[in-house]
Motif scaffolding. Sequence first.
Motif, mmCIF file in Angstrom:
data_model
loop_
_atom_site.group_PDB
_atom_site.id
_atom_site.type_symbol
_atom_site.label_atom_id
_atom_site.label_comp_id
_atom_site.label_asym_id
_atom_site.label_seq_id
_atom_site.Cartn_x
_atom_site.Cartn_y
_atom_site.Cartn_z
ATOM 1 N N ARG A 173 0.830 -1.203 0.000
ATOM 2 C CA ARG A 173 0.000 0.000 0.000
ATOM 3 C C ARG A 173 0.873 1.266 0.000
ATOM 4 O O ARG A 173 2.086 1.198 0.168
ATOM 5 C CB ARG A 173 -0.896 0.011 1.239
ATOM 6 N N HIS A 174 0.199 2.384 -0.176
ATOM 7 C CA HIS A 174 0.819 3.689 0.012
ATOM 8 C C HIS A 174 0.799 4.045 1.497
ATOM 9 O O HIS A 174 -0.127 3.680 2.227
ATOM 10 C CB HIS A 174 0.045 4.771 -0.739
ATOM 11 N N GLU A 175 1.809 4.816 1.923
ATOM 12 C CA GLU A 175 1.826 5.368 3.275
ATOM 13 C C GLU A 175 2.278 6.820 3.228
ATOM 14 O O GLU A 175 3.006 7.229 2.320
ATOM 15 C CB GLU A 175 2.757 4.566 4.190
ATOM 16 N N LEU A 176 1.853 7.582 4.195
ATOM 17 C CA LEU A 176 2.325 8.949 4.376
ATOM 18 C C LEU A 176 3.525 8.926 5.310
ATOM 19 O O LEU A 176 3.444 8.391 6.427
ATOM 20 C CB LEU A 176 1.211 9.820 4.974
ATOM 21 N N GLY A 177 4.637 9.476 4.844
ATOM 22 C CA GLY A 177 5.834 9.544 5.678
ATOM 23 C C GLY A 177 6.091 10.968 6.140
ATOM 24 O O GLY A 177 5.930 11.910 5.361
ATOM 25 N N ILE A 178 6.494 11.116 7.400
ATOM 26 C CA ILE A 178 6.846 12.427 7.964
ATOM 27 C C ILE A 178 8.237 12.318 8.586
ATOM 28 O O ILE A 178 8.442 11.601 9.566
ATOM 29 C CB ILE A 178 5.842 12.885 9.043
ATOM 30 N N TYR A 179 9.178 13.042 8.014
ATOM 31 C CA TYR A 179 10.548 13.085 8.548
ATOM 32 C C TYR A 179 10.699 14.310 9.438
ATOM 33 O O TYR A 179 10.355 15.422 9.039
ATOM 34 C CB TYR A 179 11.551 13.145 7.405
ATOM 35 N N ASP A 180 11.217 14.111 10.648
ATOM 36 C CA ASP A 180 11.465 15.191 11.601
ATOM 37 C C ASP A 180 12.971 15.432 11.673
ATOM 38 O O ASP A 180 13.716 14.556 12.129
ATOM 39 C CB ASP A 180 10.910 14.814 12.977
ATOM 40 N N SER A 181 13.429 16.584 11.230
ATOM 41 C CA SER A 181 14.865 16.861 11.189
ATOM 42 C C SER A 181 15.481 17.017 12.569
ATOM 43 O O SER A 181 16.678 16.799 12.747
ATOM 44 C CB SER A 181 15.130 18.125 10.363
ATOM 45 N N LYS A 182 14.656 17.402 13.558
ATOM 46 C CA LYS A 182 15.190 17.589 14.910
ATOM 47 C C LYS A 182 15.549 16.251 15.559
ATOM 48 O O LYS A 182 16.573 16.131 16.228
ATOM 49 C CB LYS A 182 14.172 18.340 15.767
ATOM 50 N N SER A 183 14.709 15.251 15.360
ATOM 51 C CA SER A 183 14.952 13.937 15.958
ATOM 52 C C SER A 183 15.587 12.956 14.983
ATOM 53 O O SER A 183 16.174 11.953 15.388
ATOM 54 C CB SER A 183 13.636 13.344 16.471
ATOM 55 N N GLY A 184 15.453 13.265 13.687
ATOM 56 C CA GLY A 184 15.952 12.350 12.669
ATOM 57 C C GLY A 184 15.044 11.154 12.443
ATOM 58 O O GLY A 184 15.382 10.245 11.691
ATOM 59 N N LYS A 185 13.889 11.148 13.067
ATOM 60 C CA LYS A 185 12.970 10.012 12.977
ATOM 61 C C LYS A 185 11.951 10.207 11.855
ATOM 62 O O LYS A 185 11.611 11.323 11.496
ATOM 63 C CB LYS A 185 12.247 9.809 14.312
ATOM 64 N N ILE A 186 11.478 9.078 11.336
ATOM 65 C CA ILE A 186 10.439 9.075 10.305
ATOM 66 C C ILE A 186 9.209 8.369 10.860
ATOM 67 O O ILE A 186 9.295 7.247 11.368
ATOM 68 C CB ILE A 186 10.922 8.369 9.032
ATOM 69 N N THR A 187 8.072 9.012 10.768
ATOM 70 C CA THR A 187 6.798 8.442 11.183
ATOM 71 C C THR A 187 6.007 8.040 9.952
ATOM 72 O O THR A 187 5.870 8.827 9.021
ATOM 73 C CB THR A 187 5.979 9.460 12.006
ATOM 74 N N MET A 188 5.508 6.811 9.939
ATOM 75 C CA MET A 188 4.729 6.320 8.812
ATOM 76 C C MET A 188 3.263 6.224 9.215
ATOM 77 O O MET A 188 2.931 5.678 10.269
ATOM 78 C CB MET A 188 5.237 4.946 8.360
ATOM 79 N N ILE A 189 2.384 6.766 8.386
ATOM 80 C CA ILE A 189 0.948 6.784 8.671
ATOM 81 C C ILE A 189 0.201 6.171 7.496
ATOM 82 O O ILE A 189 0.435 6.541 6.335
ATOM 83 C CB ILE A 189 0.427 8.214 8.904
ATOM 84 N N SER A 190 -0.693 5.241 7.798
ATOM 85 C CA SER A 190 -1.519 4.632 6.752
ATOM 86 C C SER A 190 -2.969 4.470 7.196
ATOM 87 O O SER A 190 -3.880 4.498 6.359
ATOM 88 C CB SER A 190 -0.955 3.261 6.350
ATOM 89 N N LYS A 191 -3.210 4.315 8.478
ATOM 90 C CA LYS A 191 -4.555 4.055 8.980
ATOM 91 C C LYS A 191 -5.496 5.210 8.646
ATOM 92 O O LYS A 191 -5.215 6.366 8.928
ATOM 93 C CB LYS A 191 -4.521 3.842 10.489
ATOM 94 N N GLY A 192 -6.615 4.863 8.014
ATOM 95 C CA GLY A 192 -7.631 5.853 7.697
ATOM 96 C C GLY A 192 -7.387 6.629 6.424
ATOM 97 O O GLY A 192 -8.208 7.458 6.031
ATOM 98 N N LEU A 193 -6.247 6.374 5.746
ATOM 99 C CA LEU A 193 -5.919 7.127 4.542
ATOM 100 C C LEU A 193 -6.284 6.386 3.259
ATOM 101 O O LEU A 193 -6.239 6.972 2.178
ATOM 102 C CB LEU A 193 -4.425 7.480 4.523
ATOM 103 N N GLY A 194 -6.598 5.103 3.372
ATOM 104 C CA GLY A 194 -6.906 4.342 2.177
ATOM 105 C C GLY A 194 -5.653 3.768 1.545
ATOM 106 O O GLY A 194 -4.557 3.825 2.109
ATOM 107 N N GLN A 195 -5.810 3.228 0.349
ATOM 108 C CA GLN A 195 -4.703 2.559 -0.323
ATOM 109 C C GLN A 195 -3.849 3.497 -1.174
ATOM 110 O O GLN A 195 -2.781 3.116 -1.638
ATOM 111 C CB GLN A 195 -5.257 1.441 -1.214
ATOM 112 N N THR A 196 -4.307 4.726 -1.391
ATOM 113 C CA THR A 196 -3.594 5.654 -2.275
ATOM 114 C C THR A 196 -3.318 6.968 -1.566
ATOM 115 O O THR A 196 -4.243 7.646 -1.105
ATOM 116 C CB THR A 196 -4.405 5.926 -3.554
ATOM 117 N N VAL A 197 -2.050 7.322 -1.454
ATOM 118 C CA VAL A 197 -1.620 8.584 -0.842
ATOM 119 C C VAL A 197 -0.729 9.298 -1.859
ATOM 120 O O VAL A 197 0.355 8.806 -2.188
ATOM 121 C CB VAL A 197 -0.847 8.343 0.469
ATOM 122 N N ILE A 198 -1.189 10.436 -2.375
ATOM 123 C CA ILE A 198 -0.490 11.094 -3.480
ATOM 124 C C ILE A 198 -0.147 12.545 -3.131
ATOM 125 O O ILE A 198 -0.983 13.291 -2.627
ATOM 126 C CB ILE A 198 -1.355 11.085 -4.763
#
Length: 435
Positions: free
Chosen positions: A225-250
């Motif tokens: 599936r597609h996921e929404l990724g959020i990179y935080d430059s302060k922590s260097g961490k990446i958060t991946m979000i897919s729940k509730g967004l469906g199969q397509t994230v553009i």
Amino acid sequence: MKRILIFCACQILLLSASAALAAGPLTVDIHGPGQRMVNIVLLPPKGLEGSQVPEAPAKAFEELVANNLGYIPFLKLVPVSSMLGGDPSRGVERADIDFKPMQLARVDLCMTTGWKGDSIEARVFETFSGRRIVGKLYRDVGSLTLAQAADRFCSAFLEALTGKKGFFDSPLAFVRQEGKKKEIFTVLPQGRDLKRITRLGGFNLSPSWSTDGTRIAFTHIGKKRHELGIYDSKSGKITMISKGLGQTVISPVFGPDDLITVALNRGGVTNIYELNKQYKPERRLARSQYIDVSPSFDRTGSKMVFTSGRAGNPHVYLMDVKSGQVRRVTMTGKYNTHPCLSPDGRYVAYTHRTSNGHRIYLHDLETGREKQLTFGPGNDEYPAFGPDGYFVAFASNRSGEYKIYLSTRHGDTPRRISTGKGQAFAPAWDTSLQW
């Protein structure tokens, strides 16, 4: 004899008028096309208060400044050797400079650099009036901060000259091909500080910066599936979000209040949605039964451009975020995509398909006028405005594989940005640098 005297008097008046005009304050209007060329000379560095000039750092600083200024299409670097008598300065202040040789050589500006230990004093003067345009002091400059000092000085100089800050310390995020994978990287426009952001495998696409420049949103396409990724430059961490967004994230972007705006396929229709702080779909912004993708906002978040198929083919549309009113922007051709709205909300750069390939076009929302910015060869795509709304980055395969290039909204000759090995595309500029 009388005629000779009259002729001489006229010549003196003409010379006086020319000198008076030349002595006027030098400014550059980057809004209009056909800017005049401005000649600048970088004078040799000087030691301050009896200090010696550190040869290696001084040479490196001059090279960094010269490289930065080389990106400015209306600036021309003039060598000191072209000055009558060589270096016309004995220090860094106005009183230490003989401006006459530079006036004769038609040099408009001169830069002086003074060194005292690890401190740098840098100034730029007008040669015809002697007026100081900008002056900066940088303390405790070491090898790790030398480039930063050059970037900041060039930005301050450009702001003093044009009224707009430069792009020199504003990084670009982009997608780079890594074998069969696509990963997100960042780099300064000068090709320095290349940094890898993702190591997720699969396809990581459509990077976009938050308004404060601390986060990057992107689409991750994995095996399922597609996921929404959020990179935080302060922590260097990446958060991946897919729940509730469906199969397509553009094409996610940060919109008003730094909330994510993204195209989602819900109920069989791909539309643009605003997510809340928990990354859940809150409201649908561009409502239609057709495919709506690629949102882009101005700095205030009051305008949004996007691509829609509601006219039967992909075209660019503009929406007033508050009222929801939508109007069509592009009227010609059958394929207009990847719109990017300038920070001031006046211009839209977009990809237009022509019979000779894809090209970058510019639409002025105030006048309705359009013009072609790039001319290939190959394909030119994915335009991205810089923080000043003057420079435009884009991807092109004119060299055989896709790389990132830099031009202006006037269509000046593109300059390639060094992004390392592998194809590079989809640039996104950090526009957190305020005007």
